[in-house]
Design a protein around this motif. Structure first.
Motif, PDB file in Angstrom:
ATOM      1  N   ASP A   1     -13.223 -13.539   0.482  1.00  0.00           N
ATOM      2  CA  ASP A   1     -13.555 -14.814   1.116  1.00  0.00           C
ATOM      3  C   ASP A   1     -14.785 -14.657   2.011  1.00  0.00           C
ATOM      4  OD1 ASP A   1     -11.418 -16.090  -0.076  1.00  0.00           O
ATOM      5  OD2 ASP A   1     -10.126 -15.988   1.689  1.00  0.00           O
ATOM      6  N   TRP A   2     -15.452 -15.773   2.261  1.00  0.00           N
ATOM      7  CA  TRP A   2     -16.613 -15.784   3.143  1.00  0.00           C
ATOM      8  C   TRP A   2     -16.200 -15.214   4.498  1.00  0.00           C
ATOM      9  CZ3 TRP A   2     -21.526 -16.559   2.001  1.00  0.00           C
ATOM     10  CH2 TRP A   2     -22.434 -16.694   3.060  1.00  0.00           C
ATOM     11  N   GLY A   3     -16.971 -14.256   4.999  1.00  0.00           N
ATOM     12  CA  GLY A   3     -16.702 -13.654   6.286  1.00  0.00           C
ATOM     13  C   GLY A   3     -15.747 -12.472   6.246  1.00  0.00           C
ATOM     14  N   GLU A   4     -15.221 -12.133   5.074  1.00  0.00           N
ATOM     15  CA  GLU A   4     -14.305 -11.007   4.936  1.00  0.00           C
ATOM     16  C   GLU A   4     -15.047  -9.758   4.471  1.00  0.00           C
ATOM     17  OE1 GLU A   4      -9.814 -12.234   3.628  1.00  0.00           O
ATOM     18  OE2 GLU A   4     -11.310 -12.198   2.047  1.00  0.00           O
ATOM     19  N   ASP A   5     -14.490  -8.605   4.800  1.00  0.00           N
ATOM     20  CA  ASP A   5     -14.953  -7.364   4.202  1.00  0.00           C
ATOM     21  C   ASP A   5     -13.926  -6.957   3.143  1.00  0.00           C
ATOM     22  OD1 ASP A   5     -12.781  -6.268   5.640  1.00  0.00           O
ATOM     23  OD2 ASP A   5     -14.070  -5.597   7.260  1.00  0.00           O
ATOM     24  N   ILE A   6     -14.221  -5.898   2.387  1.00  0.00           N
ATOM     25  CA  ILE A   6     -13.330  -5.470   1.306  1.00  0.00           C
ATOM     26  C   ILE A   6     -11.937  -5.091   1.834  1.00  0.00           C
ATOM     27  CG2 ILE A   6     -12.963  -3.723  -0.503  1.00  0.00           C
ATOM     28  CD1 ILE A   6     -15.078  -5.779  -1.307  1.00  0.00           C
ATOM     29  N   PRO A   7     -11.815  -4.270   2.891  1.00  0.00           N
ATOM     30  CA  PRO A   7     -10.466  -3.933   3.368  1.00  0.00           C
ATOM     31  C   PRO A   7      -9.639  -5.149   3.788  1.00  0.00           C
ATOM     32  CG  PRO A   7     -12.068  -2.396   4.269  1.00  0.00           C
ATOM     33  CD  PRO A   7     -12.852  -3.496   3.605  1.00  0.00           C
ATOM     34  N   THR A   8     -10.271  -6.117   4.429  1.00  0.00           N
ATOM     35  CA  THR A   8      -9.550  -7.322   4.850  1.00  0.00           C
ATOM     36  C   THR A   8      -9.105  -8.135   3.642  1.00  0.00           C
ATOM     37  OG1 THR A   8     -10.801  -7.374   6.919  1.00  0.00           O
ATOM     38  CG2 THR A   8      -9.706  -9.422   6.265  1.00  0.00           C
ATOM     39  N   ALA A   9      -9.986  -8.284   2.661  1.00  0.00           N
ATOM     40  CA  ALA A   9      -9.636  -9.017   1.439  1.00  0.00           C
ATOM     41  C   ALA A   9      -8.505  -8.307   0.697  1.00  0.00           C
ATOM     42  CB  ALA A   9     -10.857  -9.172   0.541  1.00  0.00           C
ATOM     43  N   ALA A  10      -8.564  -6.982   0.621  1.00  0.00           N
ATOM     44  CA  ALA A  10      -7.514  -6.218  -0.061  1.00  0.00           C
ATOM     45  C   ALA A  10      -6.172  -6.422   0.641  1.00  0.00           C
ATOM     46  CB  ALA A  10      -7.886  -4.732  -0.095  1.00  0.00           C
ATOM     47  N   ARG A  11      -6.172  -6.364   1.948  1.00  0.00           N
ATOM     48  CA  ARG A  11      -4.945  -6.548   2.732  1.00  0.00           C
ATOM     49  C   ARG A  11      -4.371  -7.952   2.495  1.00  0.00           C
ATOM     50  NH1 ARG A  11      -6.498  -4.133   6.733  1.00  0.00           N
ATOM     51  NH2 ARG A  11      -5.066  -2.389   6.685  1.00  0.00           N
TER      52      ARG A  11
ATOM     53  N   LEU B   1       3.632  -7.059   0.133  1.00  0.00           N
ATOM     54  CA  LEU B   1       3.570  -5.713   0.696  1.00  0.00           C
ATOM     55  C   LEU B   1       2.500  -5.625   1.775  1.00  0.00           C
ATOM     56  CD1 LEU B   1       3.867  -3.740  -2.653  1.00  0.00           C
ATOM     57  CD2 LEU B   1       5.648  -4.027  -0.913  1.00  0.00           C
ATOM     58  N   GLU B   2       2.672  -4.637   2.651  1.00  0.00           N
ATOM     59  CA  GLU B   2       1.716  -4.396   3.730  1.00  0.00           C
ATOM     60  C   GLU B   2       0.850  -3.199   3.377  1.00  0.00           C
ATOM     61  OE1 GLU B   2       1.667  -2.833   8.330  1.00  0.00           O
ATOM     62  OE2 GLU B   2       3.522  -3.652   7.518  1.00  0.00           O
TER      63      GLU B   2
ATOM     64  N   VAL C   1      -9.656  -0.065  -5.157  1.00  0.00           N
ATOM     65  CA  VAL C   1      -9.219   0.904  -4.154  1.00  0.00           C
ATOM     66  C   VAL C   1      -7.764   1.283  -4.393  1.00  0.00           C
ATOM     67  CG1 VAL C   1     -10.844   0.113  -2.376  1.00  0.00           C
ATOM     68  CG2 VAL C   1      -8.549  -0.879  -2.474  1.00  0.00           C
ATOM     69  N   GLU C   2      -7.449   2.523  -4.032  1.00  0.00           N
ATOM     70  CA  GLU C   2      -6.064   2.985  -3.998  1.00  0.00           C
ATOM     71  C   GLU C   2      -5.567   2.778  -2.573  1.00  0.00           C
ATOM     72  OE1 GLU C   2      -3.571   7.143  -4.565  1.00  0.00           O
ATOM     73  OE2 GLU C   2      -5.680   7.220  -4.007  1.00  0.00           O
ATOM     74  N   ALA C   3      -4.350   2.245  -2.440  1.00  0.00           N
ATOM     75  CA  ALA C   3      -3.823   1.973  -1.107  1.00  0.00           C
ATOM     76  C   ALA C   3      -2.375   2.408  -0.974  1.00  0.00           C
ATOM     77  CB  ALA C   3      -3.935   0.486  -0.787  1.00  0.00           C
ATOM     78  N   LYS C   4      -2.071   3.045   0.148  1.00  0.00           N
ATOM     79  CA  LYS C   4      -0.678   3.287   0.508  1.00  0.00           C
ATOM     80  C   LYS C   4      -0.145   1.962   1.024  1.00  0.00           C
ATOM     81  CE  LYS C   4      -0.596   8.128   1.835  1.00  0.00           C
ATOM     82  NZ  LYS C   4      -0.371   9.088   2.937  1.00  0.00           N
ATOM     83  N   VAL C   5       1.046   1.598   0.540  1.00  0.00           N
ATOM     84  CA  VAL C   5       1.634   0.320   0.943  1.00  0.00           C
ATOM     85  C   VAL C   5       3.086   0.529   1.339  1.00  0.00           C
ATOM     86  CG1 VAL C   5       0.066  -0.970  -0.552  1.00  0.00           C
ATOM     87  CG2 VAL C   5       2.324  -0.347  -1.406  1.00  0.00           C
ATOM     88  N   THR C   6       3.623  -0.456   2.035  1.00  0.00           N
ATOM     89  CA  THR C   6       5.015  -0.407   2.457  1.00  0.00           C
ATOM     90  C   THR C   6       5.584  -1.821   2.436  1.00  0.00           C
ATOM     91  OG1 THR C   6       6.511   0.452   4.148  1.00  0.00           O
ATOM     92  CG2 THR C   6       4.541  -0.659   4.934  1.00  0.00           C
ATOM     93  N   GLY C   7       6.907  -1.892   2.508  1.00  0.00           N
ATOM     94  CA  GLY C   7       7.560  -3.194   2.566  1.00  0.00           C
ATOM     95  C   GLY C   7       8.353  -3.489   1.310  1.00  0.00           C
TER      96      GLY C   7
END
Length: 152
Positions: A53-63, A72-73, A100-106
């Motif tokens: 989204d406009w104003g987001e970076d990749i980590p924020t968009a992925a989250r 999941l978190e 990206v590979e991400a560790k997730v929980t939830g």
């Protein structure tokens, strides 16, 4: 009026003649299972992700995308797997995806029920490879092979 039209034309040209950036996530649960989602538009399975989204970076968009599509978190982005830019990788539009590979929980609980039919966790050897959405077969193969990819 002519100046306004030229401005609008320029903006439309920028928006519609350039690829859209997105992110795709390989969500890895603490037990090593990988979560896939079933899309409602094609009913195909694939990795969670979406447009930045406009104003987001990749980590924020992925989250955000991970939470919307799986509930999941995102705990930590482990590594960049690749950048995928083939103009035909997404049947809807020309998009560039940062994987990206991400560790997730939830617990898996879909928030965006219009886009996602279901989500499921798979052991790596159980992944339903062969007919995933977009280019997710390629993305998962690169991940499983330990590659870092910059591909068209």
């Amino acid at each position: 009026m002519r100046r306004t039209w030229r401005f609008i034309s320029t903006v439309m040209g920028i928006i519609f003649r350039h690829p859209v950036t997105g992110t795709t996530i390989i969500p890895v649960l603490p037990d090593g299972r990988i979560v896939l989602v079933q899309r409602s538009d094609s009913e195909k399975w694939g990795l969670p992700g979406g447009m930045v989204d406009w104003g987001e970076d990749i980590p924020t968009a992925a989250r955000r995308e991970l939470a919307e599509e799986t509930g999941l978190e995102l705990v930590n982005i482990e590594r960049l797997i690749g950048v995928y830019s083939d103009p035909y990788r997404d049947p809807r539009l020309h998009s560039i995806s940062v994987l990206v590979e991400a560790k997730v929980t939830g617990e898996i609980e879909i928030e965006d029920k219009l886009e996602i039919l279901q989500a499921k966790a798979y052991l790596p050897e159980e992944l339903p490879l062969g007919d995933l959405s977009h280019d997710h077969d390629r993305q998962l193969k690169d991940y499983l092979d330990g590659k870092i990819a910059l591909v068209k």
